[in-house]
Scaffold this motif. Sequence first.
Motif, mmCIF file in Angstrom:
data_model
loop_
_atom_site.group_PDB
_atom_site.id
_atom_site.type_symbol
_atom_site.label_atom_id
_atom_site.label_comp_id
_atom_site.label_asym_id
_atom_site.label_seq_id
_atom_site.Cartn_x
_atom_site.Cartn_y
_atom_site.Cartn_z
ATOM 1 N N ILE A 112 0.861 -1.183 0.000
ATOM 2 C CA ILE A 112 0.000 0.000 0.000
ATOM 3 C C ILE A 112 0.895 1.230 0.000
ATOM 4 O O ILE A 112 1.787 1.366 0.836
ATOM 5 C CB ILE A 112 -0.962 0.021 1.193
ATOM 6 C CG1 ILE A 112 -2.030 -1.070 1.030
ATOM 7 C CG2 ILE A 112 -1.677 1.361 1.310
ATOM 8 C CD1 ILE A 112 -1.852 -2.243 1.898
ATOM 9 N N GLY A 113 0.656 2.100 -0.974
ATOM 10 C CA GLY A 113 1.484 3.293 -1.102
ATOM 11 C C GLY A 113 0.646 4.543 -1.225
ATOM 12 O O GLY A 113 -0.527 4.500 -1.594
ATOM 13 N N THR A 114 1.266 5.668 -0.912
ATOM 14 C CA THR A 114 0.636 6.974 -1.030
ATOM 15 C C THR A 114 1.740 8.016 -0.967
ATOM 16 O O THR A 114 2.926 7.656 -0.903
ATOM 17 C CB THR A 114 -0.423 7.168 0.082
ATOM 18 O OG1 THR A 114 -1.141 8.370 -0.159
ATOM 19 C CG2 THR A 114 0.189 7.175 1.457
ATOM 20 N N GLY A 115 1.390 9.284 -1.000
ATOM 21 C CA GLY A 115 2.429 10.307 -0.952
ATOM 22 C C GLY A 115 3.238 10.261 0.329
ATOM 23 O O GLY A 115 4.462 10.433 0.317
ATOM 24 N N ILE A 116 2.580 9.978 1.427
ATOM 25 C CA ILE A 116 3.213 10.083 2.733
ATOM 26 C C ILE A 116 4.299 9.031 2.953
ATOM 27 O O ILE A 116 5.201 9.219 3.770
ATOM 28 C CB ILE A 116 2.134 10.012 3.848
ATOM 29 C CG1 ILE A 116 2.604 10.709 5.124
ATOM 30 C CG2 ILE A 116 1.688 8.587 4.121
ATOM 31 C CD1 ILE A 116 1.501 10.951 6.134
ATOM 32 N N ASN A 117 4.259 7.926 2.197
ATOM 33 C CA ASN A 117 5.307 6.900 2.318
ATOM 34 C C ASN A 117 5.919 6.548 0.961
ATOM 35 O O ASN A 117 6.435 5.444 0.755
ATOM 36 C CB ASN A 117 4.763 5.628 2.988
ATOM 37 C CG ASN A 117 3.839 4.819 2.091
ATOM 38 O OD1 ASN A 117 3.243 5.363 1.159
ATOM 39 N ND2 ASN A 117 3.694 3.539 2.372
ATOM 40 N N VAL A 223 5.816 0.639 5.439
ATOM 41 C CA VAL A 223 5.337 0.066 4.180
ATOM 42 C C VAL A 223 4.320 -1.024 4.515
ATOM 43 O O VAL A 223 4.689 -2.111 4.970
ATOM 44 C CB VAL A 223 6.491 -0.525 3.343
ATOM 45 C CG1 VAL A 223 5.942 -1.140 2.056
ATOM 46 C CG2 VAL A 223 7.518 0.551 3.017
ATOM 47 N N PRO A 224 3.039 -0.759 4.316
ATOM 48 C CA PRO A 224 2.025 -1.776 4.585
ATOM 49 C C PRO A 224 2.006 -2.847 3.492
ATOM 50 O O PRO A 224 2.183 -2.544 2.304
ATOM 51 C CB PRO A 224 0.717 -0.989 4.587
ATOM 52 C CG PRO A 224 1.121 0.460 4.696
ATOM 53 C CD PRO A 224 2.447 0.545 4.011
ATOM 54 N N ILE A 225 1.776 -4.091 3.904
ATOM 55 C CA ILE A 225 1.628 -5.199 2.966
ATOM 56 C C ILE A 225 0.309 -5.916 3.240
ATOM 57 O O ILE A 225 -0.053 -6.141 4.402
ATOM 58 C CB ILE A 225 2.816 -6.182 3.047
ATOM 59 C CG1 ILE A 225 2.661 -7.309 2.006
ATOM 60 C CG2 ILE A 225 3.002 -6.738 4.454
ATOM 61 C CD1 ILE A 225 3.911 -8.166 1.821
ATOM 62 N N LYS A 227 -1.731 -9.191 2.981
ATOM 63 C CA LYS A 227 -1.488 -10.627 2.847
ATOM 64 C C LYS A 227 -2.441 -11.385 3.779
ATOM 65 O O LYS A 227 -2.631 -10.982 4.918
ATOM 66 C CB LYS A 227 -0.033 -10.943 3.226
ATOM 67 C CG LYS A 227 0.411 -12.364 2.939
ATOM 68 C CD LYS A 227 1.900 -12.497 3.277
ATOM 69 C CE LYS A 227 2.404 -13.900 2.970
ATOM 70 N NZ LYS A 227 3.852 -14.047 3.303
ATOM 71 N N ASN A 228 -3.026 -12.456 3.251
ATOM 72 C CA ASN A 228 -3.964 -13.265 4.042
ATOM 73 C C ASN A 228 -5.092 -12.412 4.624
ATOM 74 O O ASN A 228 -5.498 -12.569 5.774
ATOM 75 C CB ASN A 228 -3.230 -14.018 5.159
ATOM 76 C CG ASN A 228 -2.190 -14.969 4.637
ATOM 77 O OD1 ASN A 228 -2.379 -15.603 3.596
ATOM 78 N ND2 ASN A 228 -1.069 -15.086 5.337
ATOM 79 N N ASN A 229 -5.581 -11.476 3.793
ATOM 80 C CA ASN A 229 -6.712 -10.618 4.150
ATOM 81 C C ASN A 229 -6.422 -9.650 5.288
ATOM 82 O O ASN A 229 -7.348 -9.093 5.887
ATOM 83 C CB ASN A 229 -7.953 -11.455 4.495
ATOM 84 C CG ASN A 229 -8.386 -12.357 3.347
ATOM 85 O OD1 ASN A 229 -8.419 -11.922 2.192
ATOM 86 N ND2 ASN A 229 -8.691 -13.599 3.652
ATOM 87 N N GLU A 230 -5.150 -9.436 5.596
ATOM 88 C CA GLU A 230 -4.756 -8.509 6.641
ATOM 89 C C GLU A 230 -3.634 -7.598 6.141
ATOM 90 O O GLU A 230 -2.872 -7.965 5.249
ATOM 91 C CB GLU A 230 -4.252 -9.251 7.886
ATOM 92 C CG GLU A 230 -5.286 -10.135 8.547
ATOM 93 C CD GLU A 230 -4.723 -10.875 9.754
ATOM 94 O OE1 GLU A 230 -5.521 -11.477 10.500
ATOM 95 O OE2 GLU A 230 -3.484 -10.869 9.942
ATOM 96 N N ILE A 231 -3.551 -6.421 6.732
ATOM 97 C CA ILE A 231 -2.484 -5.487 6.391
ATOM 98 C C ILE A 231 -1.604 -5.278 7.617
ATOM 99 O O ILE A 231 -2.094 -4.940 8.683
ATOM 100 C CB ILE A 231 -3.056 -4.129 5.946
ATOM 101 C CG1 ILE A 231 -3.982 -4.298 4.738
ATOM 102 C CG2 ILE A 231 -1.922 -3.147 5.615
ATOM 103 C CD1 ILE A 231 -4.796 -3.061 4.417
ATOM 104 N N THR A 232 -0.316 -5.512 7.430
ATOM 105 C CA THR A 232 0.658 -5.327 8.509
ATOM 106 C C THR A 232 1.852 -4.557 7.952
ATOM 107 O O THR A 232 1.970 -4.325 6.749
ATOM 108 C CB THR A 232 1.139 -6.673 9.073
ATOM 109 O OG1 THR A 232 1.678 -7.469 7.984
ATOM 110 C CG2 THR A 232 -0.002 -7.442 9.731
ATOM 111 N N LYS A 233 2.751 -4.161 8.852
ATOM 112 C CA LYS A 233 4.005 -3.538 8.410
ATOM 113 C C LYS A 233 4.885 -4.590 7.772
ATOM 114 O O LYS A 233 5.004 -5.703 8.269
ATOM 115 C CB LYS A 233 4.755 -2.951 9.599
ATOM 116 C CG LYS A 233 4.126 -1.763 10.259
ATOM 117 C CD LYS A 233 5.014 -1.303 11.419
ATOM 118 C CE LYS A 233 4.337 -0.288 12.286
ATOM 119 N NZ LYS A 233 5.186 0.121 13.431
ATOM 120 N N LEU A 234 5.527 -4.205 6.681
ATOM 121 C CA LEU A 234 6.485 -5.115 6.049
ATOM 122 C C LEU A 234 7.815 -5.084 6.775
ATOM 123 O O LEU A 234 8.295 -4.010 7.127
ATOM 124 C CB LEU A 234 6.667 -4.719 4.589
ATOM 125 C CG LEU A 234 7.462 -5.690 3.705
ATOM 126 C CD1 LEU A 234 6.821 -7.066 3.686
ATOM 127 C CD2 LEU A 234 7.540 -5.131 2.285
#
Length: 234
Positions: A112-117, A223-225, A227-234
């Motif tokens: 997941i990306g955006t301007g802030i990261n 950097v969010p990832i 995976k397995n229907n969840e979003i966590t920090k990479l």
Amino acid sequence: MKVTVSLFNSKTKDVAIVIDLLRASTTITIALNTFNKVIPVNTSNEAFELKNKYNALLAGEDNLKTIEGFDITNSPKEVQKHEGDVLVLKTTNGTRVLENTKNNNKNVTVLIGTGINANAVAKKALEIATEEIEIVMAGRHEKFNIEDATGAGVIVKEIIKSAKDQNIPLELDETALASTILAKDEKQVKELIGNSWGATKLTKLGLEDDVKLCQLINEINEVPIYKNNEITKL
């Protein structure tokens, strides 16, 4: 390395960076500073079930309106005031595009990306990808919007910069090239986002602080990832 930009429907089998700049991507990225994971959902019933299961905070909106029974709206400003283990998030466009991207190819790595990261997600995508980085714009109801295209341009420019530092040759498609024109400089980026339909609507609803957070560039290294229907920090 190929760099492409697409709208809603992802085609890559490698790395996809999903962007819904106003506001899901920004909310998710900021939320991972104070929550262990974010679970995106597309129905209120799913959200309420997960709230009971995890004692989760519910954040969400439907066409910019706060959903009845939810704790907060899809607000990067509001989410900063909360912390916990699980945040459940329902949005009009962002959570749908995440699910759609994963459904198109189960093996794709979804960031997941955006301007802030932008800088952080660009570097991580270059580290992970073997052949292609695709930036997938959520858009508005699967149609083009200027803020996602501008945010995509910010990320593409960071990919170009990082690739140059690492001597990684790039092949940009025409949409990726066009997005960099929108993101010519920080002043133009802020103006395009701030004058967008979505930002204007949010400002009228008293959510100008959300817009200001979504205009920030390279302020967070998370950097969010997905995976397995969840979003966590990479």
